[in-house]
Design a protein around this motif. Structure first.
Motif, PDB file in Angstrom:
ATOM      1  N   PRO A   1       0.690  -1.282   0.193  1.00 56.35           N
ATOM      2  CA  PRO A   1      -0.079   0.065  -0.030  1.00 56.35           C
ATOM      3  C   PRO A   1       0.789   1.217   0.087  1.00 56.35           C
ATOM      4  O   PRO A   1       0.261   2.410  -0.265  1.00 56.35           O
ATOM      5  CB  PRO A   1      -0.801  -0.127   1.406  1.00 56.35           C
ATOM      6  CG  PRO A   1      -0.117  -1.135   2.266  1.00 56.35           C
ATOM      7  CD  PRO A   1       0.431  -1.900   1.078  1.00 56.35           C
ATOM      8  N   SER A   2       2.160   1.153   0.090  1.00 61.12           N
ATOM      9  CA  SER A   2       2.990   2.324   0.260  1.00 61.12           C
ATOM     10  C   SER A   2       4.470   2.262  -0.150  1.00 61.12           C
ATOM     11  O   SER A   2       4.768   0.788  -0.179  1.00 61.12           O
ATOM     12  CB  SER A   2       2.962   3.161   1.628  1.00 61.12           C
ATOM     13  OG  SER A   2       3.540   2.258   2.769  1.00 61.12           O
ATOM     14  N   LYS A   3       5.189   3.070  -0.409  1.00 60.61           N
ATOM     15  CA  LYS A   3       6.646   2.838  -0.843  1.00 60.61           C
ATOM     16  C   LYS A   3       7.239   2.268   0.496  1.00 60.61           C
ATOM     17  O   LYS A   3       8.105   1.362   0.270  1.00 60.61           O
ATOM     18  CB  LYS A   3       7.204   4.066  -1.377  1.00 60.61           C
ATOM     19  CG  LYS A   3       8.534   3.729  -1.860  1.00 60.61           C
ATOM     20  CD  LYS A   3       9.191   4.927  -2.583  1.00 60.61           C
ATOM     21  CE  LYS A   3       9.824   6.161  -1.687  1.00 60.61           C
ATOM     22  NZ  LYS A   3      10.592   7.137  -2.262  1.00 60.61           N
ATOM     23  N   VAL A   4       7.096   2.856   1.480  1.00 61.96           N
ATOM     24  CA  VAL A   4       7.574   2.213   2.894  1.00 61.96           C
ATOM     25  C   VAL A   4       7.427   0.693   3.116  1.00 61.96           C
ATOM     26  O   VAL A   4       8.200  -0.154   3.375  1.00 61.96           O
ATOM     27  CB  VAL A   4       7.254   3.049   4.053  1.00 61.96           C
ATOM     28  CG1 VAL A   4       7.778   2.333   5.330  1.00 61.96           C
ATOM     29  CG2 VAL A   4       7.689   4.414   4.098  1.00 61.96           C
ATOM     30  N   ALA A   5       6.126   0.214   2.666  1.00 61.33           N
ATOM     31  CA  ALA A   5       5.610  -0.977   2.761  1.00 61.33           C
ATOM     32  C   ALA A   5       6.377  -1.979   1.632  1.00 61.33           C
ATOM     33  O   ALA A   5       6.748  -3.110   1.981  1.00 61.33           O
ATOM     34  CB  ALA A   5       4.070  -1.388   2.887  1.00 61.33           C
ATOM     35  N   LEU A   6       6.557  -1.515   0.623  1.00 61.06           N
ATOM     36  CA  LEU A   6       7.205  -2.102  -0.533  1.00 61.06           C
ATOM     37  C   LEU A   6       8.895  -2.156   0.167  1.00 61.06           C
ATOM     38  O   LEU A   6       9.475  -3.361  -0.058  1.00 61.06           O
ATOM     39  CB  LEU A   6       7.225  -1.169  -1.866  1.00 61.06           C
ATOM     40  CG  LEU A   6       7.922  -1.871  -3.033  1.00 61.06           C
ATOM     41  CD1 LEU A   6       7.805  -3.224  -2.959  1.00 61.06           C
ATOM     42  CD2 LEU A   6       7.992  -0.985  -4.234  1.00 61.06           C
ATOM     43  N   PHE A   7       9.317  -1.299   0.568  1.00 63.10           N
ATOM     44  CA  PHE A   7      10.734  -1.270   1.232  1.00 63.10           C
ATOM     45  C   PHE A   7      10.899  -2.416   2.196  1.00 63.10           C
ATOM     46  O   PHE A   7      11.879  -3.412   2.124  1.00 63.10           O
ATOM     47  CB  PHE A   7      11.211  -0.065   1.612  1.00 63.10           C
ATOM     48  CG  PHE A   7      12.787  -0.048   2.129  1.00 63.10           C
ATOM     49  CD1 PHE A   7      13.694   0.008   1.376  1.00 63.10           C
ATOM     50  CD2 PHE A   7      13.145  -0.209   3.381  1.00 63.10           C
ATOM     51  CE1 PHE A   7      15.063  -0.161   1.655  1.00 63.10           C
ATOM     52  CE2 PHE A   7      14.014  -0.171   3.844  1.00 63.10           C
ATOM     53  CZ  PHE A   7      15.313  -0.239   3.155  1.00 63.10           C
ATOM     54  N   GLU A   8       9.892  -2.297   3.032  1.00 62.32           N
ATOM     55  CA  GLU A   8       9.984  -3.342   4.148  1.00 62.32           C
ATOM     56  C   GLU A   8       9.851  -4.811   3.575  1.00 62.32           C
ATOM     57  O   GLU A   8      10.285  -5.744   4.112  1.00 62.32           O
ATOM     58  CB  GLU A   8       8.733  -3.079   5.213  1.00 62.32           C
ATOM     59  CG  GLU A   8       8.974  -1.786   5.866  1.00 62.32           C
ATOM     60  CD  GLU A   8       7.683  -1.462   6.832  1.00 62.32           C
ATOM     61  OE1 GLU A   8       6.601  -1.967   6.363  1.00 62.32           O
ATOM     62  OE2 GLU A   8       7.885  -0.903   7.689  1.00 62.32           O
ATOM     63  N   ALA A   9       9.088  -4.782   2.737  1.00 56.09           N
ATOM     64  CA  ALA A   9       8.830  -6.388   1.831  1.00 56.09           C
ATOM     65  C   ALA A   9      10.209  -6.666   1.107  1.00 56.09           C
ATOM     66  O   ALA A   9      10.433  -7.989   1.132  1.00 56.09           O
ATOM     67  CB  ALA A   9       7.896  -6.355   0.783  1.00 56.09           C
TER      68      ALA A   9
END
Length: 215
Positions: A65-73
């Motif tokens: 849902p966000s770039k932060v979530a993508l980075f965490e993944a």
């Protein structure tokens, strides 16, 4: 046809939708890993990831849902990849101390993987962005769990002094990885070669096992 419909439609003789969806997810994460590692967090956008991997931007946002979530993944993906490498190590013949030594050397190499170093650099430089998620992400660490087991085995066989095994394992790995990883995160290349890492490991292992005080 949208990317999502492509992922869930099964052509005759094709792969099952679940398998194709997993492959698409892996493709997104591998692409995002490369872009984050090479361009940094601020220099990477979801649109760039979508363009580079051939997925729709909406598809990525549905998964992350966000770039932060993508980075965490991405961080989790790289950790899983490192864990697969660790689990694939050949068994080491020898006593508990030799096995601990081999495990620590493998950990040093894993921590110096370019993608992992780059992601650590981003996490430190964007500390404010990731402060909330980092505080919330607490759980078991399979790397440390395995290292603690190796320390306890070496203690049980009389190679290491008795004491708090988790604390000892933490100090051992910190002594080994802090200098080379910090150097790499700051853009240095002192430990880029396997030979340089071997030399560093030999010195630190000697100090850890024999001490630095003249006897």
């Amino acid at each position: 046809m949208t990317e999502d419909r492509k992922l869930h439609r099964r052509p005759a003789g094709g792969r099952p939708p679940k398998q194709r969806a997993e492959e698409a997810g892996t493709r997104i994460l591998e692409t995002a890993t490369h872009l984050f590692a090479s361009r940094g967090f601020a220099g990477t956008s979801v649109e760039q990831v979508a363009s580079a991997c051939g997925a729709g931007k909406d598809t990525i946002y549905r998964r992350f849902p966000s770039k932060v979530a993508l980075f965490e993944a991405v961080v989790e993906h790289v950790r899983d990849r490192a864990l697969d490498r660790l689990n694939g190590l050949a068994p080491v013949d020898g006593d508990a101390l030799k096995q601990l030594k081999a495990l620590l050397r493998a950990y040093l190499s894993i921590n110096m993987e370019p993608d992992l170093v780059a992601l650590k650099r981003i996490a430190f430089s964007e500390a404010v962005v990731f402060a909330k998620s980092s505080a919330a992400s607490s759980g078991s660490d399979p790397f440390m769990e395995r290292l603690v087991e190796a320390v306890r085995a070496a203690q049980a066989d009389g190679f290491l002094r008795t004491g708090d095994a988790p604390s000892m394992a933490s100090h051992l790995i910190h002594s080994l990885v802090s200098l080379p990883t910090t150097n790499a995160m700051l853009g240095g290349s002192d430990y880029d070669s396997p030979e340089a890492l071997d030399a560093h490991f030999a010195v630190i292992w000697l100090w850890m096992t024999e001490g630095v005080i003249a006897r």
